[in-house]
Scaffold this active site. Structure first.
Site, mmCIF file in Angstrom:
data_model
loop_
_atom_site.group_PDB
_atom_site.id
_atom_site.type_symbol
_atom_site.label_atom_id
_atom_site.label_comp_id
_atom_site.label_asym_id
_atom_site.label_seq_id
_atom_site.Cartn_x
_atom_site.Cartn_y
_atom_site.Cartn_z
ATOM 1 N N LYS A 48 -32.904 -43.618 -10.392
ATOM 2 C CA LYS A 48 -33.538 -42.474 -9.735
ATOM 3 C C LYS A 48 -32.775 -41.196 -10.064
ATOM 4 O O LYS A 48 -31.564 -41.230 -10.242
ATOM 5 C CB LYS A 48 -33.610 -42.702 -8.226
ATOM 6 C CG LYS A 48 -34.639 -43.760 -7.887
ATOM 7 C CD LYS A 48 -34.937 -43.846 -6.405
ATOM 8 C CE LYS A 48 -35.921 -45.001 -6.177
ATOM 9 N NZ LYS A 48 -36.130 -45.268 -4.750
ATOM 10 N N LYS A 53 -25.533 -41.078 -11.099
ATOM 11 C CA LYS A 53 -24.994 -40.244 -10.019
ATOM 12 C C LYS A 53 -25.656 -40.528 -8.673
ATOM 13 O O LYS A 53 -25.088 -40.269 -7.621
ATOM 14 C CB LYS A 53 -25.214 -38.763 -10.360
ATOM 15 C CG LYS A 53 -24.379 -38.280 -11.546
ATOM 16 C CD LYS A 53 -23.026 -37.817 -11.089
ATOM 17 C CE LYS A 53 -22.221 -37.232 -12.253
ATOM 18 N NZ LYS A 53 -20.874 -36.841 -11.846
ATOM 19 N N SER A 78 -24.279 -27.982 -11.083
ATOM 20 C CA SER A 78 -25.541 -27.606 -11.730
ATOM 21 C C SER A 78 -26.125 -28.791 -12.472
ATOM 22 O O SER A 78 -27.048 -28.659 -13.247
ATOM 23 C CB SER A 78 -25.309 -26.440 -12.698
ATOM 24 O OG SER A 78 -24.333 -26.808 -13.638
ATOM 25 N N TYR A 115 -36.439 -32.118 -5.363
ATOM 26 C CA TYR A 115 -35.946 -33.159 -4.453
ATOM 27 C C TYR A 115 -35.644 -32.585 -3.069
ATOM 28 O O TYR A 115 -35.074 -33.273 -2.224
ATOM 29 C CB TYR A 115 -34.693 -33.816 -5.036
ATOM 30 C CG TYR A 115 -34.953 -34.600 -6.306
ATOM 31 C CD1 TYR A 115 -35.874 -35.641 -6.321
ATOM 32 C CD2 TYR A 115 -34.292 -34.304 -7.496
ATOM 33 C CE1 TYR A 115 -36.124 -36.369 -7.477
ATOM 34 C CE2 TYR A 115 -34.540 -35.021 -8.654
ATOM 35 C CZ TYR A 115 -35.451 -36.049 -8.643
ATOM 36 O OH TYR A 115 -35.694 -36.759 -9.785
ATOM 37 N N ASP A 172 -16.985 -58.857 -23.120
ATOM 38 C CA ASP A 172 -15.554 -58.787 -23.435
ATOM 39 C C ASP A 172 -14.996 -57.403 -23.133
ATOM 40 O O ASP A 172 -13.810 -57.239 -22.856
ATOM 41 C CB ASP A 172 -15.330 -59.066 -24.931
ATOM 42 C CG ASP A 172 -15.860 -60.419 -25.355
ATOM 43 O OD1 ASP A 172 -15.495 -61.421 -24.704
ATOM 44 O OD2 ASP A 172 -16.652 -60.478 -26.322
ATOM 45 N N GLU A 204 -15.066 -40.197 -24.548
ATOM 46 C CA GLU A 204 -15.010 -38.783 -24.179
ATOM 47 C C GLU A 204 -15.314 -37.912 -25.401
ATOM 48 O O GLU A 204 -14.907 -38.237 -26.499
ATOM 49 C CB GLU A 204 -13.603 -38.468 -23.656
ATOM 50 C CG GLU A 204 -13.523 -37.156 -22.900
ATOM 51 C CD GLU A 204 -12.173 -36.936 -22.234
ATOM 52 O OE1 GLU A 204 -11.143 -37.252 -22.864
ATOM 53 O OE2 GLU A 204 -12.159 -36.421 -21.100
ATOM 54 N N LYS A 272 -36.171 -46.636 -28.412
ATOM 55 C CA LYS A 272 -37.315 -45.918 -27.821
ATOM 56 C C LYS A 272 -37.046 -45.527 -26.369
ATOM 57 O O LYS A 272 -37.960 -45.558 -25.535
ATOM 58 C CB LYS A 272 -38.603 -46.756 -27.898
ATOM 59 C CG LYS A 272 -38.898 -47.354 -29.252
ATOM 60 C CD LYS A 272 -39.105 -46.326 -30.323
ATOM 61 C CE LYS A 272 -39.400 -46.983 -31.660
ATOM 62 N NZ LYS A 272 -39.331 -45.986 -32.752
ATOM 63 N N SER A 303 -25.393 -43.458 -19.115
ATOM 64 C CA SER A 303 -25.198 -42.802 -17.823
ATOM 65 C C SER A 303 -26.404 -42.023 -17.322
ATOM 66 O O SER A 303 -26.621 -41.905 -16.117
ATOM 67 C CB SER A 303 -23.983 -41.884 -17.909
ATOM 68 O OG SER A 303 -24.060 -41.065 -19.062
#
Lengths: 314, 314
Positions: A48, A53, A78, A115, A172, A204, A272, A303
């Site tokens: 969602k 997050k 932001s 939201y 692993d 990173e 895709k 993420s």
């Protein structure tokens, strides 16, 4: 601040399970062939608000007592954390006060408003953001929810690995991107508890490599300037996330923007699915360090999937 | 030519099951809210070669006797069918001869070559394509595999609805895009066999609406000129697919390119998955005919996800 324990993550999962999506794990024969290992992608881009997050925000919001919760929650952000907090607050039926820089992209403002978040705009400096948030919290009595450096947030983000290792029990290595370190910290606590032999790596961007430098020097070094397309990973580690990472994480790797875009393109074209640049950093480091991952079962947490389709990097 | 029976589709599924992906069914609360009904998306954009076409191609290739198969298969196509036939042939260890117009997009040529197809280029006219293919077939002894107007192809495409109705057993309506009619025909046979009460609809772009006109006039009217971004739906129905469609399909709707792009954008943004324009036509007709679909359980087959990321329509 206390390091969250695995039991905090289990508690978080019980608290948020009914609000979140149980996201799928996907893989691609073509990508495995290119990478020379078996890559499993945990699709938090399908979560969602389009990002992991939401797990942490939900846990923070639903951890509050009724009395505290009724005054609302607030943050300055932001990015995905702002949208996540707004939706989590809406689920609980309380207000979310979001401080955003006035130059934030329209698409981000629209998401937060969509939201139900109440936005206060400020000048685009960290000082202005913090000052404005302090004012808002003072006026409303709302509770500050930090994007990463907070126990409830880390515990919430740790629920992603909990699902992942249940869906794929022979990993692993597990890799997450690292910005402020909430996802990485939570993942490392879950992963090492469930399998002490698993390796936990972080990915990173070179253009915001404070976690890499902090990890290698064993000293918290905040980022000064950033230059990367991975706009979800610009923040620096916090004291709490740094502590967890030094304890649990096995290594941190970096990738250039060119490498990140190439990995992102591979995910879009072959799988895709839509992932944001921050999500592609982990695959980028797998592709540039093939000897490290050769023939292993590698779990990557994708993420998020929030990109502006009008401004793509291809 | 015989209309395939449901048992042909069951046979096809047993034949191809181990070569294809069992694709997921996804849904989106946000899209349901916008559409005013419950939409379930069968994700053939995640199918091998990125399109449902692989089902039919696989069934055609693995239906051949060893003796016939060893001389290879051939087709003329610049789209997903060419890539699908190339990969299916590779799986069986036989040659695939693909005739393509010399002006076909580089990305399509690359895909066919990547799957091991042997390309013969020709002038970009239907006559040149058919003549060149005849020569190739004559020279090689390969078997022609039609993109849609062939029993094995229709039976193969019908396996998609077989999975879909098992994954989601309460569909009131099932919608597929229609170009040559292979997917629509196969879907209609499966759907009506498993649930005679289900409605089977087709979605076609206004700029290539031969199926709509043929269906309404009950007479096969090939398309003369086409003008649509839905580049997978430019072909006209064949005699066999027209016959199946007249028998089984309840209605055909059309959508404009503007409506198709809007629906496609909604899928990309809300579901974080990549679909090609042809796949978005079904959602476009749901959004423009809300009264028809109100509160129903609507199954949409997302036919494919092959887009050129360097040339998007947003």
């Amino acid at each position: 601040m206390d390091i969250p324990k695995f039991s905090d993550i289990e508690d978080a999962y019980m608290r948020i399970e009914k609000y979140i999506h149980f996201t799928p794990v996907l893989s691609s024969a073509a990508i495995n062939q290119i990478a020379g290992c078996n890559v499993f992608f945990k699709c938090e881009n399908f979560q969602k608000v389009g990002a992991f997050k939401y797990r942490g925000a939900c846990n923070a919001v639903f951890s509050l007592s009724d009395e505290v919760a009724q005054k609302g929650v607030g943050t300055h952000s932001s990015g995905n954390h702002a949208a996540a907090l707004a939706l989590a607050a809406k689920q609980r039926g309380i207000a979310a006060y979001i401080v955003m820089p006035e130059n934030a992209p329209e698409i981000k403002k629209k998401a937060v408003k969509g939201y139900g978040g109440q936005i206060t705009f400020c000048k685009p400096t960290l000082q202005a953001r913090e000052d404005t948030l302090s004012e808002v919290l003072l006026k409303t009595g709302a509770t500050m929810v930090h994007p990463y450096n907070q126990k409830e947030i880390i515990a919430g983000q740790g629920t992603c690995a909990l699902e992942f290792m249940q869906q794929q029990d022979d990993l692993d290595i597990i890799i997450t991107p690292v910005g402020g370190g909430g996802l990485l910290s939570g993942t490392s606590i879950t992963a090492k508890y469930l399998n002490p032999d698993i390796k936990v790596f972080a990915a990173e961007p070179e253009g915001a490599d404070d976690a890499y430098r902090s990890f290698k020097s064993q000293e918290l070094i905040p980022v000064q300037t950033t230059n990367t397309i991975a706009d979800g990973l610009l923040t620096s580690l916090g004291e709490l996330t740094f502590k967890v990472i030094m304890k649990n994480v096995d290594d941190i790797y970096t990738a250039s923007d060119v490498e990140i875009i190439e990995a992102m393109r591979l995910i879009w074209e072959r799988m895709k699915i839509i992932v944001e640049p921050s999500s592609a950093v982990a695959l980028a480091i797998v592709l540039k360090n093939k000897e490290v991952f050769k023939d292993r079962n590698v779990g990557i947490i994708l993420s998020g999937g929030n990109v502006d389709l009008a401004h793509l990097h291809f």
